[in-house]
Design a protein around this motif. Structure first.
Motif, short mmCIF file in Angstrom:
data_model
loop_
_atom_site.label_atom_id
_atom_site.label_comp_id
_atom_site.label_asym_id
_atom_site.label_seq_id
_atom_site.Cartn_x
_atom_site.Cartn_y
_atom_site.Cartn_z
N SER A 82 0.82 -1.21 0.00
CA SER A 82 0.00 0.00 0.00
C SER A 82 0.85 1.26 0.00
N SER A 143 -6.68 -3.78 3.79
CA SER A 143 -7.49 -4.36 4.87
C SER A 143 -8.19 -3.27 5.69
N THR A 146 -4.34 -2.26 9.17
CA THR A 146 -2.90 -2.38 9.45
C THR A 146 -2.46 -1.36 10.51
O1 LIG Z 1 -2.86 -2.72 2.62
P1 LIG Z 1 -2.78 -3.26 4.00
O2 LIG Z 1 -3.93 -4.15 4.34
O3 LIG Z 1 -2.62 -2.13 4.99
O4 LIG Z 1 -1.50 -4.17 4.09
C1 LIG Z 1 -0.20 -3.65 3.97
C2 LIG Z 1 0.81 -4.74 3.77
O5 LIG Z 1 0.77 -5.65 4.86
C3 LIG Z 1 0.85 -7.01 4.40
O6 LIG Z 1 -0.41 -7.55 4.46
C4 LIG Z 1 1.73 -7.86 5.23
O7 LIG Z 1 2.92 -7.23 5.51
C5 LIG Z 1 1.31 -6.86 2.95
O8 LIG Z 1 1.02 -7.97 2.19
C6 LIG Z 1 0.58 -5.62 2.55
O9 LIG Z 1 1.08 -5.07 1.37
#
Ligand SMILES: O=P(O)(O)OC[C@H]1O[C@](O)(CO)[C@@H](O)[C@@H]1O
Length: 444
Positions: A82, A143, A146
């Protein structure tokens, strides 16, 4: 992108792969290609990423960023997939005028800052360096949960509020259909874009995830997608006809012969972030079931003076992937009356960089060290779109050959749960394991 795998052949390198082995592997490439095409046609999770050139809508992205199109600075808050795709595009294209302007806007020199870590001193320094009243916020999380991204966003909002700047007027959100970030966007009626379904973060550079920053900077989104589409057209059932598959199959074959490390060395400062993006793509996609090649980031010519000694004379466990750029701005080297330096005065910095690359490539070949050359015509939107797409396709192909689940990253979850447990965000046995660390301290 074009790919030259000559210096990876067993006739010149050890470890190396023979032409006959590549021809045998090509049968598996044909099967893998069929699987990939089927996955794309059925819009299966992960494979859908390779459909992005035709699915991403540049007009939708431009409409979402319209309220902040005149921002002097863009602060992207995200991590991993991201952030790295957006950073790769923004850093590569900094100062590059669009290849074809048409109805598109010209690059306006927007400063781009990427908040992809939670080191407090660094975050504070970054925020203090920005003119907040002229800064737009681009918060990205597939998601929407994060911890690093959400915590940084809360800190950024607070900094804007403390400076008397209304962050709700200056924020664009890119996230999934549901989750805390989607709720927040809805609550504050923020312009928002959706992370496309079926596209894992590290494969999402050619969607809103990677392209919002490019849009705010006025880059040519259509050309990015056209470059990617041209690479998609080149996917075929033979590695000898498809640069992306040639790269994916060769790296796979070399890994199996002992080249467990892949040092990616662009000879262009603007592509340094590309090596970081590639590292996530390769590591998270292929590093599973005790398989996978370790990506290492390097930069030519700088790292000739720090890492090349190891690559040429250390263990025979590495592949070096060079990235070269045929055409770009140049600068002449002024003449000097110092005899020993006179040869430099007849050259340009571009010629020196090209000579450094050719010499380094030849020095590895002369020592029988495998290396592959990935060639771009220029660093512009079209070529960059092709490079990102080509490497994603190479990775998907390699995943098929390794027979791993390319599109998941379960090993990352353990530490996420432990972190959450340590901060009191729930009961996680992983957090208890942190206290059980084996110690053998050596103190001064
Ligand atoms: O876009 P999100 O859900 O914040 O995740 C950020 C990153 O964290 C991970 O899920 C795991 O490090 C990566 O695959 C992803 O790019």
């Amino acid at each position: 992108m074009d790919v030259d795998i000559g210096n990876a052949l067993a006739s010149v390198a050890s470890p190396g792969v023979s032409r006959a082995s590549l021809e045998r592997l090509d049968e598996r490439v044909a099967d893998a290609h069929e699987r990939i095409e089927r996955g794309m046609a059925n819009r299966e999770h992960g494979y859908e990423a390779l459909n992005l050139p035709e699915r991403t809508d540049p007009d939708e992205i431009r409409a979402a960023v319209d309220p902040v199109a005149d921002a002097e600075a863009l602060l992207t808050v995200g991590i991993g997939g991201s952030s790295l795709g957006a950073a790769t595009i923004a850093n590569a294209l900094e100062g590059v005028e669009p290849r074809s302007t048409g109805s598109r806007t010209e690059s306006d020199g927007t400063e781009t800052v990427f908040l992809d870590n939670v080191d407090p001193a660094w975050v504070s320094r970054k925020l203090a360096s920005l003119p907040l009243e002229e800064t737009a916020i681009n918060v990205v999380s597939r998601s929407g949960t994060t911890a690093e991204t959400l915590a940084n966003f809360l800190v950024v909002r607070d900094a804007f509020e403390s400076a008397g700047v209304d962050w709700t007027e200056r924020t664009i959100v890119t996230t999934g259909d549901s989750g805390p970030l989607r709720d927040l966007a809805d609550r504050h009626d923020l312009p928002s874009l959706k992370v496309p379904d079926g596209v894992p973060g590290r494969f999402s550079a050619l969607s809103a995830v990677g392209m919002v920053a490019a849009a705010v900077c006025g880059h040519d989104l259509e050309a990015l997608l056209e470059g990617a589409a041209a690479e998609r057209e080149s996917l075929s059932g033979s590695l000898f006809e498809c640069p992306a598959y040639a790269y994916g199959a060769t790296t796979y074959a070399l890994d199996g012969r002992g080249a467990g490390t892949n040092a990616v060395m662009p000879y262009a400062e603007s592509l340094e972030t590309f090596a970081e993006w590639f590292a996530q793509l390769w590591a998270e996609s292929l590093g599973k079931d005790e398989l996978g090649q370790t990506p290492v980031r390097a930069l030519g010519a700088t790292d000739q003076h720090s890492q090349l000694q190891l690559y040429r004379a250390g263990p025979r466990d590495k592949l070096v992937t060079f990235l070269t750029v045929d055409d770009g701005p140049d600068r002449s080297i002024p003449e000097t009356d110092v005899d020993d330096l006179a040869y430099l005065g007849d050259s340009t910095l571009g010629e020196l960089l090209a000579a450094e690359f050719e010499a380094t490539e030849a020095s590895l070949a002369a020592a029988g060290r495998p290396n592959v050359r990935v060639e771009l015509e220029a660093v512009d939107e079209y070529e960059l779109g092709g490079l990102l797409y080509g490497m994603e396709a190479a990775c998907v192909l390699a995943g098929e050959l390794y027979r791993v689940n390319t599109f998941e990253q379960p090993a990352v979850e353990w530490a996420k749960k432990a972190t959450r447990g340590l901060l009191g965000g729930g009961e996680f046995e992983e957090a208890e394991a942190v206290a059980e660390k084996t110690e053998l301290r050596v103190e001064r």
